[in-house]
Design an enzyme around this catalytic site. Structure first.
Site, PDB file in Angstrom:
ATOM      1  CG  HIS A  17      16.695  19.261  15.967  1.00 21.56           C
ATOM      2  ND1 HIS A  17      17.821  18.492  16.144  1.00 21.56           N
ATOM      3  CD2 HIS A  17      16.713  20.192  16.959  1.00 21.56           C
ATOM      4  CE1 HIS A  17      18.481  18.925  17.209  1.00 21.56           C
ATOM      5  NE2 HIS A  17      17.834  19.960  17.722  1.00 21.56           N
ATOM      6  N   GLY A 105      29.951  27.164  22.015  1.00 23.98           N
ATOM      7  CA  GLY A 105      28.958  26.389  22.769  1.00 23.98           C
ATOM      8  C   GLY A 105      27.649  27.134  22.928  1.00 23.98           C
ATOM      9  CB  ALA A 106      26.621  30.490  22.206  1.00 22.17           C
ATOM     10  CB  SER A 111      31.799  23.566  15.189  1.00 25.45           C
ATOM     11  OG  SER A 111      30.439  23.566  15.410  1.00 25.45           O
ATOM     12  CD  GLU A 141      30.175  19.757  13.253  1.00 24.53           C
ATOM     13  OE1 GLU A 141      30.673  20.728  12.653  1.00 24.53           O
ATOM     14  OE2 GLU A 141      29.590  19.840  14.341  1.00 24.53           O
ATOM     15  CG  ASP A 153      25.074  24.587  11.835  1.00 25.53           C
ATOM     16  OD1 ASP A 153      23.902  24.980  11.674  1.00 25.53           O
ATOM     17  OD2 ASP A 153      25.426  23.874  12.790  1.00 25.53           O
ATOM     18  CE1 TYR A 202      21.837  18.188  15.737  1.00 27.12           C
ATOM     19  CE2 TYR A 202      22.764  16.207  14.784  1.00 27.12           C
ATOM     20  CZ  TYR A 202      22.247  17.474  14.637  1.00 27.12           C
ATOM     21  OH  TYR A 202      22.131  18.027  13.377  1.00 27.12           O
TER      22      TYR A 202
HETATM   23  C1  GLA Z   1      23.109  21.754  14.939  1.00 23.07           C
HETATM   24  C2  GLA Z   1      23.507  21.037  13.648  1.00 23.07           C
HETATM   25  C3  GLA Z   1      22.624  21.489  12.487  1.00 23.07           C
HETATM   26  C4  GLA Z   1      21.147  21.403  12.844  1.00 23.07           C
HETATM   27  C5  GLA Z   1      20.863  22.057  14.194  1.00 23.07           C
HETATM   28  C6  GLA Z   1      19.441  21.841  14.646  1.00 23.07           C
HETATM   29  O1  GLA Z   1      23.396  23.120  14.827  1.00 23.07           O
HETATM   30  O2  GLA Z   1      24.854  21.279  13.338  1.00 23.07           O
HETATM   31  O3  GLA Z   1      22.934  20.718  11.344  1.00 23.07           O
HETATM   32  O4  GLA Z   1      20.706  20.072  12.810  1.00 23.07           O
HETATM   33  O5  GLA Z   1      21.724  21.569  15.199  1.00 23.07           O
HETATM   34  O6  GLA Z   1      18.553  22.463  13.796  1.00 23.07           O
END
Ligand code: GLA
Length: 360
Positions: A17, A105-106, A111, A141, A153, A202
């Site tokens: 985060h 979902g893990a 995604s 996204e 990601d 989130y």
């Molecule tokens: C998800 C989001 C990322 C990041 C993480 C938490 O995976 O896609 O951008 O914010 O949560 O670190």
């Protein structure tokens, strides 16, 4: 001609985060990946088939720039297609067949793997600079799927490297490859749950961080050092203050983790990160806390924490080499006893970033 493109999932070692706060993250790309086979399409459309869902979607090429989300898996594909068209790329009529070894979902970023593999397949011979590819996936996204995520990601899915983690500075998008510690294995344990509030929580966290930054008079929490924060923290309402404290401390943990070779210190940083995500950032849940607490009791475990967005998904565990089998057995049997579900355990091996697979 049929062409195949691959984009990996990821596991985040530390720096949770922090990405949407312009902070530091340290993920690695995984050998688990999404594969897209792209074949010519006799019709003037984009057709996609998902092996996982056993479902297809089809969009007329002329309609792609105007697509709206349907709130299902097809949005990840439609989102990157729309971003490509809006970015001036030409999409040819193709049939895409999608299969993936990234568990969904893990918290291992199925995604981003889907977005990046499809973006590569759709752009095909039109060169997209790697950083633009990552940004395009993130935009799909945020703007199409509707999750205000950071860039971690998609970035690591593009830039991952075999045998290394990737230290990303989300402020300037610079990267540095960090060798993985020796003598330890990285194991992810899947809680097999994903709580429904994950998406709305989130978004809420991103808003609370923005609120804390506003109270501190800065553009992002990245601008605030630990010591400045301590002198100014009283000006922030309690919840936003806790979120900000997590983010600011977590950036420091990423810095320390990236330069340490000592498994004991690395483990300690993971444990601190989990505690912070549990109590200050409040993105853990009973299943994840149980997995972490159980892991920490096992001989040979240096540290453990939730990885990814939270509210389910995986924990990541730093385990002394040779202790993996006992770790897996102990965690699995304890989790089955407590929650009645068998948690999958994945050995995390750092793999290369996305690209076309060329057959020899
Ligand atoms: C998800 C989001 C990322 C990041 C993480 C938490 O995976 O896609 O951008 O914010 O949560 O670190």
């Amino acid at each position: 001609m049929i062409r195949t493109f691959r984009a990996p999932g990821r596991v985040n070692l530390i720096g949770e985060h922090t990405d949407y706060n312009q902070g530091l993250v340290l993920p690695m790309a995984l050998s688990q990946a999404t594969f897209v086979e792209s074949a010519p399409n006799p019709a003037e459309s984009l057709y996609v088939y998902s092996e996982h869902y056993k479902e297809s979607r089809e969009w007329p090429l002329g309609a792609i720039s105007q697509l709206e989300p349907a709130r299902d898996w097809g949005d990840y594909v439609a989102g990157v297609a729309r971003e490509l068209v809006r970015g001036g790329y030409r999409i040819e009529p193709r049939r895409l067949f999608i299969r993936s070894t990234v568990p969904e979902g893990a918290g291992l970023s199925s995604s981003a793997a889907l977005e990046i593999s499809c973006a590569l397949a759709l752009a095909a011979d039109q060169p997209v600079a790697p950083l633009d590819l990552a940004k395009l996936g993130q935009r799909a996204e945020v703007e199409f799927v509707g999750l205000p995520c950071g860039i971690m990601d998609q970035y690591v899915s593009v830039f991952g490297r075999e045998g290394a983690a990737l230290l990303i500075d989300c402020l300037n998008l610079e990267r540095q490859y960090v060798a993985l510690p020796s003598g330890v294995s990285i194991l992810a344990v899947n809680s097999m749950v994903k709580h429904a509030l994950a998406q709305s929580a989130y978004r809420k966290r991103t808003e609370e961080c923005a609120e804390a930054a506003r109270c501190l008079g800065v553009g992002s929490l990245r601008e605030v050092s630990q010591s400045t924060f301590e002198t100014a923290a009283d000006a922030i309402p309690e919840t936003a203050r806790n979120r900000a404290r997590h983010v600011i401390d977590e950036n420091e943990r990423v810095r320390r983790f990236s330069v340490s070779k000592d498994p004991v210190e690395l483990g300690r940083l993971l444990i601190e990160s989990h505690r912070s995500l549990r109590y200050l950032y409040e993105v853990s849940c009973a299943e994840l806390d149980f997995l972490v607490d159980t892991a920490l009791e096992i001989d040979g475990v240096h540290g453990a924490r939730v990885t990814g967005g939270g509210f389910g998904g995986c924990t990541i565990n730093l385990v002394r080499e040779g202790c993996e089998a006992r770790f897996t057995e102990t965690v699995q049997s304890a989790y089955i006893r407590r929650f009645g579900i068998s948690p999958a355990v994945y050995r995390c091996v750092a793999a290369a970033g996305a690209g076309e697979i060329t057959s020899a």
